[in-house]
Design a protein around this motif. Structure first.
Motif, PDB file in Angstrom:
ATOM      1  N   GLY A  15     -13.935  -5.024   8.767  1.00 40.70           N
ATOM      2  CA  GLY A  15     -14.679  -5.092   7.870  1.00 40.70           C
ATOM      3  C   GLY A  15     -15.661  -6.469   7.973  1.00 40.70           C
ATOM      4  N   SER A  16     -15.114  -7.485   8.368  1.00 35.23           N
ATOM      5  CA  SER A  16     -15.814  -8.632   8.344  1.00 35.23           C
ATOM      6  C   SER A  16     -16.789  -8.463   9.412  1.00 35.23           C
ATOM      7  CB  SER A  16     -15.233  -9.953   8.382  1.00 35.23           C
ATOM      8  OG  SER A  16     -15.091 -10.624   9.625  1.00 35.23           O
ATOM      9  N   ILE A  17     -16.517  -7.820  10.568  1.00 32.85           N
ATOM     10  CA  ILE A  17     -17.704  -7.755  11.688  1.00 32.85           C
ATOM     11  C   ILE A  17     -18.770  -6.823  11.186  1.00 32.85           C
ATOM     12  CG2 ILE A  17     -18.019  -6.794  13.809  1.00 32.85           C
ATOM     13  CD1 ILE A  17     -15.421  -7.417  14.777  1.00 32.85           C
ATOM     14  N   VAL A  18     -18.543  -5.477  10.301  1.00 30.59           N
ATOM     15  CA  VAL A  18     -19.412  -4.787   9.694  1.00 30.59           C
ATOM     16  C   VAL A  18     -20.435  -5.518   9.066  1.00 30.59           C
ATOM     17  CG1 VAL A  18     -19.807  -2.829   8.305  1.00 30.59           C
ATOM     18  CG2 VAL A  18     -18.111  -2.790   9.771  1.00 30.59           C
ATOM     19  N   ASN A  19     -19.725  -6.383   8.013  1.00 30.40           N
ATOM     20  CA  ASN A  19     -20.723  -7.218   6.878  1.00 30.40           C
ATOM     21  C   ASN A  19     -21.718  -8.199   7.640  1.00 30.40           C
ATOM     22  OD1 ASN A  19     -19.737  -6.190   4.423  1.00 30.40           O
ATOM     23  ND2 ASN A  19     -18.114  -7.372   4.754  1.00 30.40           N
ATOM     24  N   GLU A  20     -21.057  -8.776   8.817  1.00 28.77           N
ATOM     25  CA  GLU A  20     -21.881  -9.640   9.373  1.00 28.77           C
ATOM     26  C   GLU A  20     -23.152  -8.908  10.362  1.00 28.77           C
ATOM     27  OE1 GLU A  20     -21.040 -12.725   8.493  1.00 28.77           O
ATOM     28  OE2 GLU A  20     -22.771 -13.625   9.771  1.00 28.77           O
ATOM     29  N   ARG A  37     -11.226   3.161   2.499  1.00 25.64           N
ATOM     30  CA  ARG A  37     -11.698   2.110   3.529  1.00 25.64           C
ATOM     31  C   ARG A  37     -13.184   2.753   3.753  1.00 25.64           C
ATOM     32  NH1 ARG A  37      -7.717  -1.270   6.340  1.00 25.64           N
ATOM     33  NH2 ARG A  37      -6.697  -1.882   4.075  1.00 25.64           N
ATOM     34  N   VAL A  38     -13.305   4.121   4.214  1.00 26.53           N
ATOM     35  CA  VAL A  38     -14.713   4.370   4.594  1.00 26.53           C
ATOM     36  C   VAL A  38     -15.757   4.228   3.261  1.00 26.53           C
ATOM     37  CG1 VAL A  38     -16.260   6.384   5.185  1.00 26.53           C
ATOM     38  CG2 VAL A  38     -14.007   5.903   6.437  1.00 26.53           C
ATOM     39  N   HIS A  43     -21.825   2.084   1.284  1.00 25.36           N
ATOM     40  CA  HIS A  43     -23.200   1.408   0.995  1.00 25.36           C
ATOM     41  C   HIS A  43     -23.428   0.273   1.837  1.00 25.36           C
ATOM     42  CE1 HIS A  43     -23.252   4.190  -2.141  1.00 25.36           C
ATOM     43  NE2 HIS A  43     -22.310   3.830  -2.629  1.00 25.36           N
ATOM     44  N   ILE A  44     -22.511  -0.127   2.785  1.00 28.24           N
ATOM     45  CA  ILE A  44     -23.087  -1.354   3.480  1.00 28.24           C
ATOM     46  C   ILE A  44     -23.456  -0.993   4.978  1.00 28.24           C
ATOM     47  CG2 ILE A  44     -22.067  -3.518   4.469  1.00 28.24           C
ATOM     48  CD1 ILE A  44     -19.882  -3.256   2.061  1.00 28.24           C
ATOM     49  N   ALA A  45     -22.638  -0.179   5.571  1.00 28.93           N
ATOM     50  CA  ALA A  45     -22.942   0.242   7.083  1.00 28.93           C
ATOM     51  C   ALA A  45     -24.015   1.275   7.077  1.00 28.93           C
ATOM     52  CB  ALA A  45     -21.590   0.800   7.635  1.00 28.93           C
TER      53      ALA A  45
END
Ligand code: ATP
Length: 219
Positions: A15-20, A37-38, A43-45
């Motif tokens: 999750g933190s890799i996706v955010n970054e 989780r998905v 709304h982020i990925a």
């Protein structure tokens, strides 16, 4: 063109890799077996998909092969992590990074062709431990089992001397590759560069030599 990544496993690490990556303006497909989780990442990925990545046909239908780099961040379920990596390799993904849970897991991952195996908990533990044992070691980054890069604060024992006067490479076997001085960074500093108090030296060398340098030169 934007860089494109797939992150499989949306725990704290994935999750933190996706955010970054999203912050860094990359295109990210986020995948997890858990629909909850998905939903968190919808709304982020760029795209968020619920799928079991140990199912080859599910992975193929997502067009994974077209992405530059896939990160497998499935932690606890080692079997799922290995099987996913194996399928990605068979599909022909160019670059695969996998989070390992322990040394045996890492060994298997390397054997089946993972391009990069990371141990976030172990590496972070090592960085923090090095910082705890010495106030002068600010950060510690492992390059291999034997070699690392460390950030070491220059104290009054080093300040005022040039690199050539200190002769650090010959005496301790470590190389100073850069010096951070306030907001300034001196890359590949010259031998005549004079070290100032509180300079941060970026040194590269074997763990043994870095610790020898830290013990002998700064105390
Ligand atoms: P972290 O410490 O990063 O939170 P973790 O070590 O607890 O991670 P897990 O929670 O075991 O890791 O796994 C990370 C994610 O991988 C979970 O959200 C889990 O649902 C997902 N996952 C597990 N198996 C699969 C699978 N077969 N396909 C897709 N995702 C999976």
């Amino acid at each position: 063109m934007k860089k494109e990544f797939v992150i499989i496993g949306l725990g704290r690490f994935g999750g933190s890799i996706v955010n970054e990556l999203v912050e860094l303006d990359a295109d990210v497909m986020a995948i997890d077996i858990s629909p909850d989780r998905v939903d968190e990442f919808a709304h982020i990925a760029t795209t968020a998909v619920a799928a079991d990545t140990t199912d080859e046909s599910a992975l193929r239908s997502l067009g994974i092969r077209n992405f530059e780099h896939v990160v497998v961040a499935i932690g606890e379920n080692i079997q799922a992590s290995i099987l996913t990596t194996l399928i990605l390799k068979e599909i022909g993904v160019k670059r695969i990074t996998v989070k390992a849970q322990n040394d045996y897991h890492a060994k298997v991952l390397r054997k089946i062709g993972a391009d990069q195996v990371v141990h976030p908990e172990r590496d972070m533990g090592k960085r923090i431990a090095n910082n705890l044992v010495s106030n002068n070691i600010l950060d510690y980054l492992e390059l291999s089992d034997e070699y690392s890069i460390a950030e070491i604060r220059a104290n009054e024992k080093l300040a005022g001397f040039t690199l050539i006067e200190l002769d650090i490479r010959a005496k301790y076997g470590v190389n100073i590759v850069a010096i951070k001085r306030g907001a300034q960074i001196l890359v590949s500093p010259q031998a005549i560069e004079e070290i100032q108090l509180n300079d941060i030296l970026i040194v590269i060398g074997s763990d043994l030599d870095i610790h020898r340098f830290e013990k002998k030169a700064l105390h």
